[in-house]
Scaffold this motif. Sequence first.
Motif, PDB file in Angstrom:
ATOM      1  N   LEU A  38       0.832  -1.204   0.000  1.00 29.12           N
ATOM      2  CA  LEU A  38       0.000   0.000   0.000  1.00 29.12           C
ATOM      3  C   LEU A  38       0.865   1.252   0.000  1.00 29.12           C
ATOM      4  O   LEU A  38       0.597   2.199  -0.738  1.00 29.12           O
ATOM      5  CB  LEU A  38      -0.931  -0.019   1.216  1.00 29.12           C
ATOM      6  CG  LEU A  38      -1.850   1.186   1.362  1.00 29.12           C
ATOM      7  CD1 LEU A  38      -2.891   1.167   0.256  1.00 29.12           C
ATOM      8  CD2 LEU A  38      -2.507   1.169   2.714  1.00 29.12           C
ATOM      9  N   ALA A  39       1.908   1.263   0.813  1.00 27.22           N
ATOM     10  CA  ALA A  39       2.817   2.409   0.856  1.00 27.22           C
ATOM     11  C   ALA A  39       3.502   2.612  -0.484  1.00 27.22           C
ATOM     12  O   ALA A  39       3.653   3.754  -0.956  1.00 27.22           O
ATOM     13  CB  ALA A  39       3.854   2.214   1.958  1.00 27.22           C
ATOM     14  N   CYS A  40       3.888   1.537  -1.130  1.00 23.51           N
ATOM     15  CA  CYS A  40       4.521   1.621  -2.449  1.00 23.51           C
ATOM     16  C   CYS A  40       3.549   2.200  -3.469  1.00 23.51           C
ATOM     17  O   CYS A  40       3.914   3.080  -4.267  1.00 23.51           O
ATOM     18  CB  CYS A  40       4.998   0.244  -2.885  1.00 23.51           C
ATOM     19  SG  CYS A  40       5.784   0.212  -4.500  1.00 23.51           S
ATOM     20  N   ASN A  41       2.315   1.747  -3.447  1.00 25.20           N
ATOM     21  CA  ASN A  41       1.323   2.245  -4.393  1.00 25.20           C
ATOM     22  C   ASN A  41       0.989   3.711  -4.145  1.00 25.20           C
ATOM     23  O   ASN A  41       0.827   4.481  -5.095  1.00 25.20           O
ATOM     24  CB  ASN A  41       0.057   1.397  -4.326  1.00 25.20           C
ATOM     25  CG  ASN A  41       0.258   0.032  -4.925  1.00 25.20           C
ATOM     26  OD1 ASN A  41       1.109  -0.160  -5.776  1.00 25.20           O
ATOM     27  ND2 ASN A  41      -0.524  -0.923  -4.471  1.00 25.20           N
ATOM     28  N   VAL A  42       0.908   4.114  -2.885  1.00 26.83           N
ATOM     29  CA  VAL A  42       0.641   5.519  -2.574  1.00 26.83           C
ATOM     30  C   VAL A  42       1.792   6.395  -3.047  1.00 26.83           C
ATOM     31  O   VAL A  42       1.570   7.472  -3.614  1.00 26.83           O
ATOM     32  CB  VAL A  42       0.379   5.694  -1.055  1.00 26.83           C
ATOM     33  CG1 VAL A  42       0.394   7.157  -0.654  1.00 26.83           C
ATOM     34  CG2 VAL A  42      -0.936   5.060  -0.676  1.00 26.83           C
ATOM     35  N   ALA A  43       3.013   5.934  -2.851  1.00 27.25           N
ATOM     36  CA  ALA A  43       4.173   6.696  -3.322  1.00 27.25           C
ATOM     37  C   ALA A  43       4.165   6.820  -4.841  1.00 27.25           C
ATOM     38  O   ALA A  43       4.462   7.894  -5.390  1.00 27.25           O
ATOM     39  CB  ALA A  43       5.466   6.032  -2.852  1.00 27.25           C
ATOM     40  N   ARG A  44       3.812   5.756  -5.535  1.00 24.26           N
ATOM     41  CA  ARG A  44       3.758   5.808  -7.000  1.00 24.26           C
ATOM     42  C   ARG A  44       2.648   6.731  -7.488  1.00 24.26           C
ATOM     43  O   ARG A  44       2.821   7.466  -8.453  1.00 24.26           O
ATOM     44  CB  ARG A  44       3.551   4.407  -7.572  1.00 24.26           C
ATOM     45  CG  ARG A  44       4.783   3.562  -7.486  1.00 24.26           C
ATOM     46  CD  ARG A  44       4.552   2.214  -8.094  1.00 24.26           C
ATOM     47  NE  ARG A  44       5.787   1.469  -8.142  1.00 24.26           N
ATOM     48  CZ  ARG A  44       5.951   0.356  -8.830  1.00 24.26           C
ATOM     49  NH1 ARG A  44       4.948  -0.140  -9.512  1.00 24.26           N
ATOM     50  NH2 ARG A  44       7.107  -0.262  -8.830  1.00 24.26           N
ATOM     51  N   ILE A  45       1.492   6.705  -6.829  1.00 27.25           N
ATOM     52  CA  ILE A  45       0.393   7.589  -7.221  1.00 27.25           C
ATOM     53  C   ILE A  45       0.788   9.049  -6.988  1.00 27.25           C
ATOM     54  O   ILE A  45       0.509   9.915  -7.815  1.00 27.25           O
ATOM     55  CB  ILE A  45      -0.894   7.219  -6.465  1.00 27.25           C
ATOM     56  CG1 ILE A  45      -1.437   5.886  -6.978  1.00 27.25           C
ATOM     57  CG2 ILE A  45      -1.945   8.304  -6.598  1.00 27.25           C
ATOM     58  CD1 ILE A  45      -2.580   5.317  -6.170  1.00 27.25           C
ATOM     59  N   ALA A  46       1.443   9.327  -5.868  1.00 25.38           N
ATOM     60  CA  ALA A  46       1.877  10.695  -5.583  1.00 25.38           C
ATOM     61  C   ALA A  46       2.870  11.174  -6.634  1.00 25.38           C
ATOM     62  O   ALA A  46       2.800  12.323  -7.096  1.00 25.38           O
ATOM     63  CB  ALA A  46       2.492  10.765  -4.191  1.00 25.38           C
ATOM     64  N   ASP A  47       3.808  10.311  -7.026  1.00 24.98           N
ATOM     65  CA  ASP A  47       4.760  10.676  -8.084  1.00 24.98           C
ATOM     66  C   ASP A  47       4.044  10.901  -9.406  1.00 24.98           C
ATOM     67  O   ASP A  47       4.392  11.810 -10.161  1.00 24.98           O
ATOM     68  CB  ASP A  47       5.826   9.591  -8.253  1.00 24.98           C
ATOM     69  CG  ASP A  47       6.787   9.548  -7.081  1.00 24.98           C
ATOM     70  OD1 ASP A  47       6.847  10.542  -6.323  1.00 24.98           O
ATOM     71  OD2 ASP A  47       7.467   8.514  -6.923  1.00 24.98           O
ATOM     72  N   TRP A  48       3.044  10.086  -9.699  1.00 28.08           N
ATOM     73  CA  TRP A  48       2.299  10.215 -10.956  1.00 28.08           C
ATOM     74  C   TRP A  48       1.511  11.516 -10.991  1.00 28.08           C
ATOM     75  O   TRP A  48       1.449  12.184 -12.019  1.00 28.08           O
ATOM     76  CB  TRP A  48       1.378   9.009 -11.103  1.00 28.08           C
ATOM     77  CG  TRP A  48       0.525   9.034 -12.314  1.00 28.08           C
ATOM     78  CD1 TRP A  48       0.928   8.914 -13.614  1.00 28.08           C
ATOM     79  CD2 TRP A  48      -0.897   9.180 -12.348  1.00 28.08           C
ATOM     80  NE1 TRP A  48      -0.156   8.970 -14.447  1.00 28.08           N
ATOM     81  CE2 TRP A  48      -1.292   9.139 -13.696  1.00 28.08           C
ATOM     82  CE3 TRP A  48      -1.865   9.330 -11.380  1.00 28.08           C
ATOM     83  CZ2 TRP A  48      -2.613   9.243 -14.078  1.00 28.08           C
ATOM     84  CZ3 TRP A  48      -3.179   9.432 -11.764  1.00 28.08           C
ATOM     85  CH2 TRP A  48      -3.534   9.390 -13.104  1.00 28.08           C
TER      86      TRP A  48
END
Length: 70
Positions: A38-48
């Motif tokens: 979940l943390a990885c996905n949130v970080a990727r969404i924030a970068d996107w």
Amino acid sequence: MRAGIEATLSQNVRAHGLRRSRYRGLAKTHVQHVLTALACNVARIADWINTPSTVRRRSTRFRALCTAAA
């Protein structure tokens, strides 16, 4: 396909410490892995979201034909 999952695992190991578990027991370790994903996905969404869209796609011939007809 494999390169994508290898990159995801590498990111989780480097950025979120997935190589070692903090807890003992399968259930707690599973919760840690789910929260790490979940943390990885949130970080990727924030970068996107923060990345500006610089390149627009070229219009296809079909789209040009449809817009000319309308």
